[in-house]
Design a protein around this motif. Structure first.
Motif, short mmCIF file in Angstrom:
data_model
loop_
_atom_site.label_atom_id
_atom_site.label_comp_id
_atom_site.label_asym_id
_atom_site.label_seq_id
_atom_site.Cartn_x
_atom_site.Cartn_y
_atom_site.Cartn_z
N HIS A 139 -6.71 -6.98 6.46
CA HIS A 139 -6.55 -5.79 7.41
C HIS A 139 -6.75 -4.60 6.43
N LEU A 140 -7.28 -4.68 5.20
CA LEU A 140 -7.71 -3.61 4.24
C LEU A 140 -9.17 -3.23 4.51
N VAL A 174 0.85 -0.95 0.05
CA VAL A 174 0.00 0.06 -0.01
C VAL A 174 0.84 1.04 -0.01
N VAL A 177 0.75 -4.99 4.03
CA VAL A 177 -0.60 -5.13 4.93
C VAL A 177 -1.09 -6.33 4.43
N ILE A 214 -6.51 1.25 6.65
CA ILE A 214 -5.70 -0.02 7.17
C ILE A 214 -6.11 -0.16 8.44
N LEU A 256 -10.19 -6.89 -3.98
CA LEU A 256 -9.45 -5.71 -3.82
C LEU A 256 -8.57 -5.89 -5.27
N GLN A 308 -11.80 -1.41 2.01
CA GLN A 308 -11.82 -0.56 0.69
C GLN A 308 -12.66 0.73 1.18
N ILE A 357 -3.66 1.01 -2.96
CA ILE A 357 -2.84 -0.55 -3.04
C ILE A 357 -2.26 -0.42 -4.53
N VAL A 416 -7.82 2.58 0.24
CA VAL A 416 -8.09 1.69 1.40
C VAL A 416 -7.69 2.41 2.64
N VAL A 464 -4.01 -8.41 3.62
CA VAL A 464 -5.50 -8.36 2.90
C VAL A 464 -6.40 -8.10 3.83
N SER A 502 -4.32 5.69 5.63
CA SER A 502 -4.82 5.45 4.44
C SER A 502 -4.01 5.32 3.34
#
Length: 348
Positions: free
Chosen positions: A128-129, A30, A124, A84, A76, A131, A66, A82, A126, A63
């Motif tokens: 823990h993301l 990210v 990070v 976090i 995603l 949108q 990606i 995104v 995925v 923020s």
């Protein structure tokens, strides 16, 4: 890659040649665009953050966009905006197995236990993301502090039937107020700063405010203490839920006497030490005492939905900002109470 490291107490250093993060399975790279500055960051810089080791890259209100991502079930893709979730839970302990990932036994928080996002790029998980379509980068970065307040309100099951007292009007206390109001509860804000209390009324839509240091007198000239003033606002019944977001041991101890019989006391703030209370006061009220820690993915998604609805104005919540290259100088200013920071944010 540029990044800022807190090398030791009171020392930040800008580095131009940090190692680039590597893309691994079930992770994403990210590009960080916004970094919110939290009380944890101030405490770490000043040497007051418990369980903290130096050097450390700070930053957990994040923020970005990606840059790289593999196949994933979250839908995603590269280019997505995104937010976090910075709480890296183990997924194996009893808390994680029960879905309370926010209090994982092996919690690793970005910017606290492991290096955070005060750099241009970060890897990070995925999972823990979140949108952030339909949100600004500022809004996406503010999901994390707002989610802490939203989690506390959800944990206490607050609703229109409740009268809520929130002690402390920092960013987390304000988030508790805003989300308690979102449920339809009546909200009373308590602090020692009149300007902050005015902000509670204007931004969080607090119904009533109490300045704990201001003197209020009866018609006979006798001083009314905080407990009596709160009783006046609640017809002598006191709030059904009291949230203490001060992280102050004295405030937390006193809060036991401010809750309605059969009510709840929720500690959102954290103090390093012990809290004592009167057991007779605790028992005669049959109080429920609970802690509230961090937030879950569900809380993040709830906050994102509320922000998309336009119910909260993040432009007022964010009072100070700085470009990444100037953050070190600005940080020293934000530490000074005269700067009147509510929430500062860094643009990368």
């Amino acid at each position: 890659m540029k990044g800022i490291v807190c090398e030791e107490v009171g020392v930040f250093r800008m580095l131009d040649s940090m190692p680039e993060p590597k893309l691994t399975e079930e992770h994403a790279i990210v590009s960080i665009r916004r970094i919110g500055i939290c009380g944890t960051d101030y405490h770490a810089f000043k040497g007051n953050q418990p369980f903290f080791q130096y050097p450390r890259i700070l930053g957990h209100e994040l923020s970005g966009v990606i840059e790289q991502i593999g196949e994933n079930t979250a839908g995603l893709a590269a280019g997505d905006k995104v937010a976090i979730i910075p709480y890296l839970h183990c997924g194996q302990c009893i808390a994680c197995r029960r879905g309370t990932t926010n209090c994982c036994m092996n919690m690793q928080v970005l910017g606290v236990h492991v290096d955070g996002g005060m750099r241009e790029r970060i890897a990070v998980p995925v999972s823990h993301l979140i949108q952030a379509d339909g949100l600004t980068l500022d809004e996406a970065a503010m999901i994390e502090p707002l989610a802490i307040g939203a989690h506390a309100v959800r944990r206490a099951d607050i609703g229109p039937h409740d009268t809520v007292l929130v002690i402390g009007s920092g960013p987390i206390g304000l988030a508790v107020m805003a989300f308690a109001k979102h449920t339809g509860a009546k909200v009373i804000a308590m602090d020692i700063n009149e300007e902050r209390l005015a902000f509670c009324r204007a931004w969080a839509k607090a119904d009533e405010t109490i300045n704990a240091l201001a003197m209020e007198l009866t018609n006979n000239g006798e001083q009314i203490d905080v407990k009596q003033r709160l009783a006046k606002l609640t017809n002598g019944e006191f709030p059904t839920a009291v949230f203490d977001a001060t992280g102050n041991a004295s405030s937390m101890k006193d809060s036991f006497e401010l809750v309605a019989h059969g009510g709840q006391l929720i500690f959102v703030g954290l103090v390093k030490g012990e809290i004592s209370f009167s057991d007779p006061e605790f028992h005669k009220r049959e109080l429920t005492l609970m802690g509230s820690r961090n937030a879950t993915a569900a809380d993040f998604r709830h906050v994102a939905a509320v922000l998309r609805s336009g119910s909260l104005d993040i432009n007022q919540y964010i009072t100070h900002r700085s470009p990444f290259d100037q953050m070190i100088d600005e940080f020293e200013i934000w530490l000074n109470p005269t700067s009147k920071v509510i929430k500062a944010i860094v643009e990368v």
